[in-house]
Design an enzyme around this catalytic site. Sequence first.
Site, PDB file in Angstrom:
ATOM      1  N   SER A   1       0.779  -1.782   0.117  1.00 26.71           N
ATOM      2  CA  SER A   1      -0.019   0.638  -0.041  1.00 26.71           C
ATOM      3  C   SER A   1       0.631   1.114   0.054  1.00 26.71           C
ATOM      4  O   SER A   1       0.507   1.870  -0.510  1.00 26.71           O
ATOM      5  CB  SER A   1      -0.690   0.066   0.919  1.00 26.71           C
ATOM      6  OG  SER A   1      -1.650  -0.973   1.130  1.00 26.71           O
TER       7      SER A   1
ATOM      8  N   LYS B   1      -9.157  -5.548  11.356  1.00 34.92           N
ATOM      9  CA  LYS B   1     -10.115  -4.287  10.491  1.00 34.92           C
ATOM     10  C   LYS B   1     -11.490  -4.422  11.530  1.00 34.92           C
ATOM     11  O   LYS B   1     -12.077  -3.415  12.179  1.00 34.92           O
ATOM     12  CB  LYS B   1     -10.553  -5.104   9.148  1.00 34.92           C
ATOM     13  CG  LYS B   1      -9.808  -4.697   8.896  1.00 34.92           C
ATOM     14  CD  LYS B   1     -10.255  -5.291   7.130  1.00 34.92           C
ATOM     15  CE  LYS B   1      -8.895  -5.367   6.328  1.00 34.92           C
ATOM     16  NZ  LYS B   1      -8.893  -6.285   4.986  1.00 34.92           N
TER      17      LYS B   1
HETATM   18  P1  NDP Z   1     -10.344 -14.839   8.839  1.00 37.09           P
HETATM   19  O1  NDP Z   1      -8.906 -14.814   9.834  1.00 37.09           O
HETATM   20  O2  NDP Z   1     -11.489 -13.999   8.815  1.00 37.09           O
HETATM   21  O3  NDP Z   1     -11.189 -16.153   7.823  1.00 37.09           O
HETATM   22  C1  NDP Z   1      -9.583 -17.525   7.515  1.00 37.09           C
HETATM   23  C2  NDP Z   1     -10.742 -17.785   6.162  1.00 37.09           C
HETATM   24  O4  NDP Z   1      -9.699 -19.374   5.992  1.00 37.09           O
HETATM   25  C3  NDP Z   1     -11.648 -19.231   7.010  1.00 37.09           C
HETATM   26  O5  NDP Z   1     -12.938 -19.903   6.500  1.00 37.09           O
HETATM   27  C4  NDP Z   1     -10.751 -20.181   7.049  1.00 37.09           C
HETATM   28  O6  NDP Z   1     -11.816 -21.761   8.224  1.00 37.09           O
HETATM   29  C5  NDP Z   1     -10.448 -20.583   6.144  1.00 37.09           C
HETATM   30  N1  NDP Z   1      -8.976 -21.336   6.387  1.00 37.09           N
HETATM   31  C6  NDP Z   1      -7.879 -21.569   7.062  1.00 37.09           C
HETATM   32  N2  NDP Z   1      -6.924 -21.966   6.783  1.00 37.09           N
HETATM   33  C7  NDP Z   1      -7.331 -22.872   5.740  1.00 37.09           C
HETATM   34  C8  NDP Z   1      -6.721 -24.341   5.195  1.00 37.09           C
HETATM   35  N3  NDP Z   1      -5.921 -24.451   5.722  1.00 37.09           N
HETATM   36  N4  NDP Z   1      -7.904 -24.988   4.597  1.00 37.09           N
HETATM   37  C9  NDP Z   1      -9.203 -24.178   4.254  1.00 37.09           C
HETATM   38  N5  NDP Z   1      -9.749 -23.530   4.818  1.00 37.09           N
HETATM   39  C10 NDP Z   1      -8.861 -22.335   5.642  1.00 37.09           C
HETATM   40  O7  NDP Z   1      -9.456 -14.536   6.785  1.00 37.09           O
HETATM   41  P2  NDP Z   1      -9.591 -12.747   6.199  1.00 37.09           P
HETATM   42  O8  NDP Z   1     -11.190 -13.595   5.540  1.00 37.09           O
HETATM   43  O9  NDP Z   1      -9.267 -11.674   6.659  1.00 37.09           O
HETATM   44  O10 NDP Z   1      -8.389 -12.859   4.736  1.00 37.09           O
HETATM   45  C11 NDP Z   1      -8.905 -14.072   4.208  1.00 37.09           C
HETATM   46  C12 NDP Z   1      -7.504 -14.305   3.285  1.00 37.09           C
HETATM   47  O11 NDP Z   1      -8.343 -12.468   2.411  1.00 37.09           O
HETATM   48  C13 NDP Z   1      -6.715 -13.733   3.159  1.00 37.09           C
HETATM   49  O12 NDP Z   1      -5.158 -14.553   3.222  1.00 37.09           O
HETATM   50  C14 NDP Z   1      -5.391 -12.126   3.391  1.00 37.09           C
HETATM   51  O13 NDP Z   1      -4.380 -12.062   3.157  1.00 37.09           O
HETATM   52  C15 NDP Z   1      -5.972 -11.928   2.466  1.00 37.09           C
HETATM   53  N6  NDP Z   1      -6.572 -10.642   1.780  1.00 37.09           N
HETATM   54  C16 NDP Z   1      -6.367 -10.059   0.675  1.00 37.09           C
HETATM   55  C17 NDP Z   1      -6.915  -8.909   0.386  1.00 37.09           C
HETATM   56  C18 NDP Z   1      -6.585  -8.183  -1.127  1.00 37.09           C
HETATM   57  O14 NDP Z   1      -6.634  -7.003  -0.585  1.00 37.09           O
HETATM   58  N7  NDP Z   1      -6.031  -8.779  -2.173  1.00 37.09           N
HETATM   59  C19 NDP Z   1      -8.065  -8.562   1.375  1.00 37.09           C
HETATM   60  C20 NDP Z   1      -8.353  -8.564   2.470  1.00 37.09           C
HETATM   61  C21 NDP Z   1      -8.164  -9.863   2.661  1.00 37.09           C
HETATM   62  P3  NDP Z   1     -11.812 -22.192   9.246  1.00 37.09           P
HETATM   63  O15 NDP Z   1     -13.635 -21.046   9.425  1.00 37.09           O
HETATM   64  O16 NDP Z   1     -12.681 -23.957   8.928  1.00 37.09           O
HETATM   65  O17 NDP Z   1     -11.496 -22.014  10.623  1.00 37.09           O
END
Ligand code: NDP
Length: 263
Positions: A17, A64
């Site tokens: 950013s 956030k």
């Molecule tokens: P959260 O921590 O809120 O949610 C994580 C999710 O990933 C949950 O649904 C979890 O499942 C799942 N998960 C984690 N590990 C695994 C795995 N090994 N196998 C399957 N499912 C898995 O994360 P965010 O929503 O905040 O962020 C998600 C991703 O998006 C991050 O990688 C972040 O870097 C990226 N991102 C990118 C942005 C961009 O501008 N490009 C903006 C915002 C986010 P469960 O419920 O089963 O634990």
Amino acid sequence: MAKKFVIFGNPVEHSMSPKMHNCAFIELGFDGVYYKYLLEDGAKLKEIFLSENLTGANVTVPHKEAAYKSCDELDDFAKKVGAVNTIVKKDNKLYGYNTDAPGFLKSIKKFENIKTILILGAGGTVQSTSDILRDAGYEITILNRSSNRLANFEKKGFKTFSHNNFKPSNYDLIVNMTSAGLSDNNLPAPKEILDKILPNSKAFIDIIYGKETPILKLAKEYNIPTLDGKEMLLQQGVLAFDYFTEHKFDLTIVESIMREALN
Ligand code: NDP
């Protein structure tokens, strides 16, 4: 004096950013400076925002929700999704916005003829993007590893599955919104599931950026058009810049400056 902006996050070192915003400040002649701020305790966000004398900030993982709680005023959309990634100070009050979801919506316009979308994951980002996608006319299905987080989406009328009860169908677009592959080499769903759905889709997006995740690699092996998370990063950044600079600049120009900075 230059206006100060930061990105709050933990970790924050990887963030692109500052590069995007500083390039746009320079090229557009806006007297501003943007830097990274490693924030360990989200509860201190407001105190630090004020003591650093900031004009604005972006907020990334995991703050956030803390940002949402730190603002004095929230726009309607940020209020609805409960997460803030952009803060602007006006008249000594902190105003909170969410540009992730509209940024993601813009990024999928890169693909044509998309009607049905399968989202992998059910975390914070899915929380903020699923409504806006449905409101824009897309048919959304959510597939998550575990079922705990799905109840909330079911209540809102989304079709949901966990890995255990998934019944595959054809989806125009598949999106990885999990953190699988971010700092490990995991696929976000079992390979047997992905092998059934990826070959029938028209496009794939991974919102992770800065690396080729295992699922992005798999989608490319199936010769599907793909995008990584840089496009979403760019689009949310353009919208945040618009708030930071009080809507003074042409956003197509901002977008092209930021795109060049990212590349
Ligand atoms: P959260 O921590 O809120 O949610 C994580 C999710 O990933 C949950 O649904 C979890 O499942 C799942 N998960 C984690 N590990 C695994 C795995 N090994 N196998 C399957 N499912 C898995 O994360 P965010 O929503 O905040 O962020 C998600 C991703 O998006 C991050 O990688 C972040 O870097 C990226 N991102 C990118 C942005 C961009 O501008 N490009 C903006 C915002 C986010 P469960 O419920 O089963 O634990």
